[in-house]
Design a protein around this motif. Structure first.
Motif, PDB file in Angstrom:
ATOM      1  N   TYR A   1       0.898  -1.093  -0.053  1.00  0.00           N
ATOM      2  CA  TYR A   1       0.060  -0.056  -0.088  1.00  0.00           C
ATOM      3  C   TYR A   1       0.811   1.188  -0.130  1.00  0.00           C
ATOM      4  O   TYR A   1       1.732   1.378   0.856  1.00  0.00           O
ATOM      5  CB  TYR A   1      -0.905   0.123   1.202  1.00  0.00           C
ATOM      6  CG  TYR A   1      -2.087   1.163   1.264  1.00  0.00           C
ATOM      7  CD1 TYR A   1      -2.779   1.286  -0.046  1.00  0.00           C
ATOM      8  CD2 TYR A   1      -2.006   2.127   2.121  1.00  0.00           C
ATOM      9  CE1 TYR A   1      -3.622   2.198  -0.121  1.00  0.00           C
ATOM     10  CE2 TYR A   1      -2.967   3.055   2.138  1.00  0.00           C
ATOM     11  CZ  TYR A   1      -3.827   3.153   1.026  1.00  0.00           C
ATOM     12  OH  TYR A   1      -4.850   4.202   0.935  1.00  0.00           O
TER      13      TYR A   1
ATOM     14  N   PHE B   1      -2.451   0.509  -4.456  1.00  0.00           N
ATOM     15  CA  PHE B   1      -1.536  -0.666  -4.149  1.00  0.00           C
ATOM     16  C   PHE B   1      -0.643  -0.846  -5.175  1.00  0.00           C
ATOM     17  O   PHE B   1      -1.042  -0.643  -6.506  1.00  0.00           O
ATOM     18  CB  PHE B   1      -2.409  -1.847  -4.047  1.00  0.00           C
ATOM     19  CG  PHE B   1      -3.295  -1.820  -2.813  1.00  0.00           C
ATOM     20  CD1 PHE B   1      -2.895  -2.297  -1.674  1.00  0.00           C
ATOM     21  CD2 PHE B   1      -4.589  -1.447  -2.955  1.00  0.00           C
ATOM     22  CE1 PHE B   1      -3.654  -2.340  -0.497  1.00  0.00           C
ATOM     23  CE2 PHE B   1      -5.422  -1.513  -1.730  1.00  0.00           C
ATOM     24  CZ  PHE B   1      -4.840  -1.701  -0.487  1.00  0.00           C
TER      25      PHE B   1
ATOM     26  N   ARG C   1      -7.014   2.313  -4.807  1.00  0.00           N
ATOM     27  CA  ARG C   1      -7.323   1.345  -3.328  1.00  0.00           C
ATOM     28  C   ARG C   1      -8.577   0.682  -3.621  1.00  0.00           C
ATOM     29  O   ARG C   1      -8.729  -0.255  -2.858  1.00  0.00           O
ATOM     30  CB  ARG C   1      -7.481   2.306  -2.139  1.00  0.00           C
ATOM     31  CG  ARG C   1      -7.670   1.890  -0.830  1.00  0.00           C
ATOM     32  CD  ARG C   1      -7.354   2.772   0.257  1.00  0.00           C
ATOM     33  NE  ARG C   1      -8.374   3.860   0.330  1.00  0.00           N
ATOM     34  CZ  ARG C   1      -9.556   3.931   0.910  1.00  0.00           C
ATOM     35  NH1 ARG C   1      -9.802   2.868   1.612  1.00  0.00           N
ATOM     36  NH2 ARG C   1     -10.569   4.824   0.748  1.00  0.00           N
TER      37      ARG C   1
END
Lengths: 702, 702
Positions: free
Chosen positions: A174, A181, A266
């Motif tokens: 992350y 990511f 994300r």
């Protein structure tokens, strides 16, 4: 017999007459039997109509052509079939499409798998692990459910990791600044491998990768990663290759994928359970088990497949055994001709237990299917209502279902692989022709034993549940539930009392009890071995797999018995009883005779009687019904797709016709090597070619 | 480990180090072990040199290319390889060429079969059934032995007749006026079928046809029939077609043949035994049995093949099991990494008994080979000397050899098919890749179970000999001889005495005795069942096959023990003993535990101990030796030809390299269906495509 305008003399074989004669003697209606097999008249009717629809569909229909196609041709045709099949999805409801897919799996396994990776695995992964918003986005908004815009694959397995999903090494790190990511393949071993559809088809994939947030490894989670843009060009950082030829199912473009720091938003992490907030807060799921429910559907499908594939190959082998004549019977009179091979007791023992097994599997698969739907529905309902008690109950039921489906998946797929091979051998040399269908069927099926839970790994995990449960019952006074509730009788049966006597073999209830007792005593022995070896589960691995196999047969027999008790008396029920008796005495009692004798559930006289008389008697009783019993599977010639298994039983004409259709006509063709080969045969002598250098004159020169 | 100039991070797998570590710990010299396996140092050396020769030969060498070839490519290459191999025949002696063929059978099975039909079946048929003049004429004068001028095929099987050779329907009618035989195919069922080499290669064939002289049918005899002239054109009256695709061995051009009154000179009937004079006098042979000796060679080859093929696949699976790590051991500590799968007890139980079986087969095949040569030689000698007593003795020995070779052919080919499949599954998903070699190996092998004596038919006939012999011993006081001489102990063992106790399991002699007793008691039960069912041999077919299987293992164990007793003490002998113990306890005692328990040769405690402890202990004892034991097979990487089984153990790099070599490089290729597939994904909506005909407005129109 068809009238032919060709010269023939001598004893012309008449196999079609033989099969007609068998049908004329049927004691029950194969149509009604098909309702038993499919579970209802409605399903039976729907399946029949679908077969007709696909037989007529010029793109979906299959023929003996598939036995001569190259890998490239298979892949092209399968891609076209996916496009065609997608049009059916747009028009029919889920339950109907599920029935259609069950047929597709049988008639065109590579099509089933290739579209199944998208519909079952990719979408199943999003459904199982994504929030409802995520599911809505990809499945409906992006139209993936209709095979539109998005075509997904499922990137779980890596080159160095298959069964041990928790050990996968692809990383998803992350990046809190960009709310992204970063997906990366650290080394060759983490290359995604075997990914169906990756090589040339997929636009997206669900990736299993280790979630790394602020340096901490949270284990393997799932992420949606686009592979190709809408022009079908690979995205930067994504490299995909073709994995090449496989033992079977060459129509699927399995590939390998390497990610080099590929960035996804994300939102593309599937966050039904584990969540990562914008600033990198990780919330772990309360019930990790729930996230594995995606695997359940595949297992149920494979048990249903086991029924259909077994039914197909048994039909071919039995029709051939009626058509084929070879030798005289040992008790034949002087003027008897050659005997149908189905009349030989050994051939009956080779094939009729396999037929009985297919019947047991049909009902067992239906029961598992319904159980699975019921359990999933009530759990989904409880989750959506946030009903804590309901969720707990659902998880308990789910655990039981995992035990049942795991033992059934592994046992039934193994059994079916064996059935295919046995049926091939039962057709003698002709079973080796591609056009008989056995070779492709075997090659296509073989993967079922190792994918989606390798059978041995799965078997061990199921056996472990059994031993843990019996330990709980014995040591902690727990109560076993679900499929394992018979373990509550453990104390009563832990002795050396013979449970099934010779005169009780006909009673399905008694046999079922014997299986329960054998399971209890074997599990108890496994527990003792475990204790003796310092809780080393690995050490008792072979026993655990054995337990799992017996448990699957227990489930099948129990389900059969329950269904059986609801049927009306009559000739059909009588035949079904004989099938159940044969399945239990040959596949279960004889098949596991080492266990039954070791743990003194049966005595040796009974086993001797089983082998010497009883099983053979049941086979002989069922012999007159074999054609109606295979007709009852309602598999059309297109689905059977075998030179040896057509409904008309006219095997020699059919085989010859396929061979002629599929190969150049005599006289019309010269093989590319014929000229070269002829030249070789007519080559000069060895002495000439050696320029006569090795001869007596030369020897004198030394 | 190789140093690579590519970026890799994380826990890079190091499988090659693991296999090196195993080799470093070897307690014996694999080279010396290879002498045991091959039977002698001389043979071992010769085999090694031949492998090197063929590895370097650009035409004969094989590679992973074979896994991607089409049928047409296989056929072309195989034809070229035959031409190449023929050049070796011209230069080497028979025994060397036989060793070469044994390797060819392993590395290139279709080449072995395709040239084997000519050398083994066609020439074998002439040698076995022709007079010495006939043999001289075709084999030497016409140079067929060197694959010159004549290329033969073997037309035995017909579309409607395989196993029952006596029932073949092609006719050879003698025309006394012209001194010719007229060969004819009366109807479709009598079409010669499966004939290897017929489709495009063969110039001649040996035909099995019914001899008809002056209206009388003398049964099936053999005839040499030319198919094609020296320009490779089919002769008048001969029609040949291609039989098409097969499950495996696609490099062989199997064909079908129909003869329409094809005339051949009288000389072309093979007349070693049955003779037809010019005026149509038929002289029947005194010993019909002799004419079947042609089948013996094939059986011996298949037993040798069983050893080599088992060795190959076991090597792949074991090397992979050393390289592969998956999960932690259940007894692993917190910081232990993933465990080699070879360390799991279940994996040991799956693979090490198969390794032990390959070892048992190696020696058994050598013994059978020698026995067969000795018997044939002394019989040939007796025949040539017209030594009546010698002939009778030879026939007796031949009968015993038929029993041994029949039980071994069927049992070993079945066992090997199972070994291939088990080894494939032991490699998990990767075993399904064509490049692993398992798929092709399975498909190529499968035919061994049904050709040259279908295993079940063969097994029944061997079991029958056993039962007839025990009946002779019991009822008529006969003396059994050869492989069956243990039956002379029948009376002593027909009781319920336990023969093998728990503390005797380690003694190979005691196990061998237990197998003898089990054979005796089972045969005696079969005899009782036979008597009870009015001498109906068919009825006890399943038992007969069981007897045949046990007899084969008896032969293997006995041969092993005899060889074992001649070895010098030392670490190598110790390992061989453990292998023999494992073979006997797992394959024989556990494998037939139902029999051993039913006939009270073992008690249930012993079987329980076997399954719970003893077999696992042997596997654990052998675990450290598995790499040296597989290295000892001396199979080079070319012969192994598997992405998973190279000597260096570097499985992931090797697999990746083959996949990259055999498929288009990423980015260099667009699949022919990609454009079509993209268009499908981007298709208009269902409503648009349906011209919006199904909508609410339309509903109002009704």
């Amino acid at each position: 017999m068809e009238v032919k305008n060709t010269i023939q003399s001598g004893n012309i074989p008449t196999p079609a007459l033989a099969i007609q004669a068998e049908r004329a003697k049927a004691t029950f209606d194969p149509e009604l039997m098909n309702h038993f097999l499919e579970g209802s008249k409605e399903k039976s009717d729907e399946i029949k109509q679908m077969i007709q629809q696909m037989e007529r569909d010029p793109i979906l229909q299959v023929s003996s052509k598939v036995y001569d196609m190259t890998k490239a041709e298979h892949r092209l045709e399968t891609a076209r079939k996916i496009a065609r099949l997608a049009l059916y999805i747009e028009l029919e409801n889920f339950s109907s499409f599920e029935n259609r897919m069950s047929l597709v799996s049988l008639m065109d396994p590579q099509l089933h798998t290739r579209i199944g990776v998208h519909l079952g695995l990719f979408l199943g992964c999003i459904r199982g692990n994504g929030t409802s918003e995520q599911m809505y986005y990809w499945v409906l908004n992006k139209e993936a459910a209709y095979v539109k815009q998005i075509y997904g694959c499922f990137a779980m397995t890596e080159l160095a990791h298959g069964s041990n999903v928790a050990g996968l090494e692809t990383t998803a790190t992350y990046d809190v600044e960009n709310e992204q990511f970063v997906i990366n393949t650290p080394h060759i071993g983490a290359t995604k491998w075997w990914i169906g559809g990756a090589a040339h088809s997929a636009t997206h994939t669900t990736v299993y990768a280790r979630l790394i947030v602020k340096g901490k490894d949270y284990g393997v989670k799932t992420f949606v990663v686009p592979l190709r843009d809408s022009n079908h060009n690979l995205n930067p950082g994504v490299v995909v290759g073709d994995i090449g030829a496989k033992m079977g199912r060459d129509g699927i473009d399995n590939g390998w994928i390497q990610f080099s720091n590929v960035r996804i938003p994300r939102y593309n992490m599937l966050q039904k359970y584990c969540k990562v907030s914008a600033d990198g807060e990780v919330t772990e799921p309360p019930n990790n088990q729930l996230s594995y429910s995606a695997l359940l559907g595949g297992r149920v499908v494979m048990v249903k497949d086991s029924f259909r594939w077994s039914a197909k190959v048994v039909t071919i082998a039995i029709r051939y055994a009626i058509a084929r004549r070879q030798f005289k019977a040992s008790k034949a009179g002087e003027n008897d001709g050659e005997n149908q091979i189905m009349n030989y007791p050994l051939h009956q023992r080779r094939l009729i237990p396999l037929l009985a097994t297919a019947y047991a599997f049909s009902n067992g698969a239906n029961v598992l299917d319904q159980l699975s739907k019921k359990t999933m529905d009530s759990l989904d309902h409880a989750v959506s209502q946030d009903d804590k008690a309901g969720i707990d109950k659902g998880i308990e039921e789910m655990k039981s279902l995992f035990v049942a489906s795991g033992s059934l998946k592994s046992t039934c797929t193994w059994s079916t692989l064996n059935t295919i091979e046995q049926c091939r051998q039962a057709c003698g040399g002709h079973g080796y022709s591609s056009y008989s269908g056995f070779g492709k069927t075997y090659n296509d099926w073989a993967v079922q034993c190792t994918w989606e839970g390798d059978n041995n790994i799965l078997g061990m995990s199921i056996g472990k549940q059994l031993v843990k449960n019996i330990s709980g019952v014995i040591k902690d006074g727990n109560k076993a539930t679900g499929i394992l509730d018979f373990l509550n009788n453990t104390k009563q049966y832990l002795n050396n009392e013979i449970v099934l006597k010779k005169d009780q073999l006909e009673s399905l209830e008694q046999v079922l009890k014997a299986v329960e007792v054998a399971l209890i005593r074997t599990a108890n022995q496994a527990l003792a071995d475990l204790d003796k070896n310092g809780e080393d589960w690995d050490y008792i691995g072979a026993r655990l797999v054995e337990l799992s196999k017996m448990l699957a047969h227990f489930f099948m027999l129990k389900s059969f018995l329950e269904k059986f008790n609801t049927l009306e008396e009559g000739p059909m029920k009588l035949v079904l009883k004989q099938l159940a008796q044969l399945y239990s005495s040959s596949v279960i009692l004889e098949g596991f005779s080492g266990i039954f004798l070791t743990f003194k559930v049966l005595d040796s006289d009974t086993v001797s009687y089983l082998s010497s008389e009883y099983i053979q008697k049941l086979c002989a009783d069922l012999r007159p019904h074999v054609i109606p019993l295979t007709d009852a599977f309602n598999l059309s010639d297109m689905i059977i797709n075998s030179s040896l298994g057509n409904y008309d039983g006219n095997v020699y004409e059919n085989f010859f016709k396929i061979v002629k259709d599929r190969n150049p006509a005599p006289g019309s063709y010269t093989a590319p090597y014929e000229e070269e080969f002829r030249a070789h045969l007519n080559r000069p002598s060895l002495e000439d070619r050696q320029r006569n250098e090795i001869n007596e004159d030369n020897e004198e020169l030394v």
